[in-house]
Structure formats: structure tokens, C-alpha cells
Design a protein around this motif. Structure first.
Motif, mmCIF file in Angstrom:
data_model
loop_
_atom_site.group_PDB
_atom_site.id
_atom_site.type_symbol
_atom_site.label_atom_id
_atom_site.label_comp_id
_atom_site.label_asym_id
_atom_site.label_seq_id
_atom_site.Cartn_x
_atom_site.Cartn_y
_atom_site.Cartn_z
ATOM 1 N N GLU A 175 -13.698 -1.993 -12.444
ATOM 2 C CA GLU A 175 -12.313 -2.009 -11.995
ATOM 3 C C GLU A 175 -12.233 -2.276 -10.487
ATOM 4 O O GLU A 175 -13.186 -2.052 -9.736
ATOM 5 N N ILE A 176 -11.075 -2.752 -10.067
ATOM 6 C CA ILE A 176 -10.823 -3.072 -8.658
ATOM 7 C C ILE A 176 -10.109 -1.905 -7.997
ATOM 8 O O ILE A 176 -9.220 -1.284 -8.598
ATOM 9 N N ALA A 177 -10.508 -1.611 -6.762
ATOM 10 C CA ALA A 177 -9.893 -0.516 -6.011
ATOM 11 C C ALA A 177 -9.537 -0.988 -4.611
ATOM 12 O O ALA A 177 -10.235 -1.820 -4.030
ATOM 13 N N LEU A 178 -8.446 -0.466 -4.078
ATOM 14 C CA LEU A 178 -7.999 -0.782 -2.722
ATOM 15 C C LEU A 178 -8.431 0.351 -1.797
ATOM 16 O O LEU A 178 -8.028 1.504 -1.970
ATOM 17 N N LEU A 179 -9.265 0.034 -0.804
ATOM 18 C CA LEU A 179 -9.743 1.047 0.132
ATOM 19 C C LEU A 179 -8.622 1.418 1.098
ATOM 20 O O LEU A 179 -8.060 0.542 1.763
ATOM 21 N N VAL A 180 -8.313 2.699 1.174
ATOM 22 C CA VAL A 180 -7.176 3.125 1.990
ATOM 23 C C VAL A 180 -7.553 4.075 3.127
ATOM 24 O O VAL A 180 -6.815 4.188 4.109
ATOM 25 N N ARG A 181 -8.680 4.764 3.016
ATOM 26 C CA ARG A 181 -9.099 5.613 4.126
ATOM 27 C C ARG A 181 -10.607 5.848 4.027
ATOM 28 O O ARG A 181 -11.224 5.561 3.004
ATOM 29 N N ARG A 182 -11.134 6.401 5.116
ATOM 30 C CA ARG A 182 -12.578 6.589 5.205
ATOM 31 C C ARG A 182 -12.876 7.897 5.911
ATOM 32 O O ARG A 182 -12.224 8.260 6.889
ATOM 33 N N GLU A 183 -13.880 8.601 5.416
ATOM 34 C CA GLU A 183 -14.391 9.802 6.083
ATOM 35 C C GLU A 183 -15.907 9.681 6.123
ATOM 36 O O GLU A 183 -16.563 9.789 5.086
ATOM 37 N N MET B 133 -19.770 3.693 -0.883
ATOM 38 C CA MET B 133 -19.485 4.739 -1.871
ATOM 39 C C MET B 133 -17.993 5.058 -1.826
ATOM 40 O O MET B 133 -17.415 5.211 -0.751
ATOM 41 N N VAL B 134 -17.409 5.157 -3.007
ATOM 42 C CA VAL B 134 -15.946 5.257 -3.128
ATOM 43 C C VAL B 134 -15.569 6.437 -4.010
ATOM 44 O O VAL B 134 -16.183 6.679 -5.052
ATOM 45 N N LEU C 152 -18.058 7.680 3.448
ATOM 46 C CA LEU C 152 -17.355 7.682 2.176
ATOM 47 C C LEU C 152 -15.965 7.078 2.313
ATOM 48 O O LEU C 152 -15.209 7.422 3.225
ATOM 49 N N PHE C 153 -15.632 6.173 1.389
ATOM 50 C CA PHE C 153 -14.311 5.547 1.364
ATOM 51 C C PHE C 153 -13.490 6.131 0.221
ATOM 52 O O PHE C 153 -14.039 6.512 -0.827
#
Length: 206
Positions: free
Chosen positions: A181-189, A167-168, A192-193
Motif C-alpha cells: 500500500e501507498i502512504a503519505l509521510l507527514v511527520r518524523r521523529e 521505517m514507517v 522513524l516516519f
């Protein structure tokens, strides 16, 4: 000999055997389904799975390999129960009684088998990753639009080629990432990304 497996007393074990062969073929041709997510989150390195660890599903053994082992144990115990019953009573047990015994006996046997397989097949550990390993990887939004407070489901491919579904939400409050669309994962909690839309040319070098 094989005709007895078509009788009602042996039918559940014949079906289990056929399903076991089918799952084994899926694993053999490498469809990558063995690493199904059991708890909705990614396998975490060093975490204890409690009951799942006890059952042999603590993350080291792909779930389809575990299921194949369980079906095999169920089949073996069920056939053994019916053979012993035939020897002692002159006839096999009703299939429902045999299934009950095979579920208990096969389940216990599979605990030993699954934990043994996990130790004998260390190669499977290479596909168990920490969820933080997905950071700095790109994912495709599959459903809905990811907005702050409204996460969307995304598919991310790890460095082993395995697909993960997470889940983003956008990293910035004002961003939104639409389906496809494309997304760059940068952090996580937690589970949840947070991601940046992969539209900025500066991100392409990452």
C-alpha cells in the motif's frame, strides 16, 4: 609488461583494479547506487560525520565514488611497492606484505583523494537531502504491516529520483498500512516516519 599483473605478487592489485572498473561502470550508467546509506539514516545537512568526514565520507561524495577512489589508490600504491621492492631486492614482495603496505598507504592517499573529489565535484551535493525533505512524499510499504508500535519498511523516491528506505508507522493509532500500500509521510521523529494511508481522496491533492 601486463603479464606481471597475473603473477601472485600482483594478483590482489589486478583484482582491485578490475573491481574498480566495474564500480566505475555502475556509476557511469547511472544505476543510482552511489548514494548508499551508511548509517541507517538519511544524510543530514550540516551534521558532522566525525570519522566519516575525515575519511571523505561526510555525505558530499557518493559511497561508490569513494570506494572507486580507494581501490584506485590501493592499486597504485600496491604496484608502486612491488616495483620499488623489485628494484631494490631484485624481486617483488610476497603478496601479503605488499597488500599490508598498500592498505595503509592507499588508505591514507584516499583520504586526500576523496576530500579533493568532494570539493571538485559540488554537483553531487544536489542529491544529498535532509530527511525532512521526504515529508509530504509517498512511499510504498515493502515488508509487513505498519501499525502503531510496529513500524514497517517503506521505499520513498525523492525529487532527485533516488530511492530511500525508511521505517514507517501510521500517524493515527487506529490506522494500519499493509504491504504494497501507498502512504503519505507527514511527520518524523528521529529515524522513524509517520504516515497516512493514501486512501483518502482529500490526500490526493497533496
Amino acid at each position: 609488461m601486463f603479464a606481471i599483473f597475473l603473477t601472485p605478487a600482483y594478483a590482489p592489485f589486478a583484482i582491485a583494479f578490475v573491481v574498480m572498473i566495474g564500480i566505475g561502470l555502475i556509476e557511469a550508467i547511472g544505476l543510482g547506487l552511489g548514494h548508499l546509506d551508511l548509517d541507517g539514516d538519511l544524510a543530514m545537512d550540516g551534521e558532522s560525520g566525525g570519522v566519516l568526514d575525515w575519511l571523505g565520507l561526510g555525505g558530499e561524495l557518493p559511497v561508490l565514488i569513494w570506494l572507486t577512489s580507494l581501490l584506485g589508490c590501493f592499486t597504485l600504491v600496491g604496484i608502486a611497492v612491488q616495483q620499488v621492492a623489485t628494484t631494490l631486492l631484485g624481486m617483488p614482495l610476497h603478496w601479503s606484505l605488499a597488500v599490508g603496505g598498500a592498505v595503509v598507504g592507499g588508505g591514507l592517499l584516499n583520504i586526500l583523494a576523496a576530500n579533493g573529489l568532494a570539493r571538485l565535484m559540488p554537483g553531487f551535493e544536489t542529491t544529498v537531502i535532509s530527511s525532512t525533505d521526504l515529508l509530504r512524499r509517498r512511499g510504498t510499504i515493502l515488508e509487513g504491516t505498519a501499525q502503531r508500535g510496529q513500524p514497517a519498511r517503506a521505499k520513498v523516491i525523492d525529487h532527485h529520483g533516488q530511492a530511500h528506505f525508511v521505517m514507517v508507522e501510521p500517524h493515527h493509532d487506529t490506522d494500519s498500512i499493509a504491504q504494497g500500500e501507498i502512504a503519505l509521510l507527514v511527520r518524523r521523529e528521529g529515524a522513524l516516519f509517520y504516515a497516512l494511508p493514501d486512501t483518502d481522496a482529500l490526500l490526493h491533492a497533496i
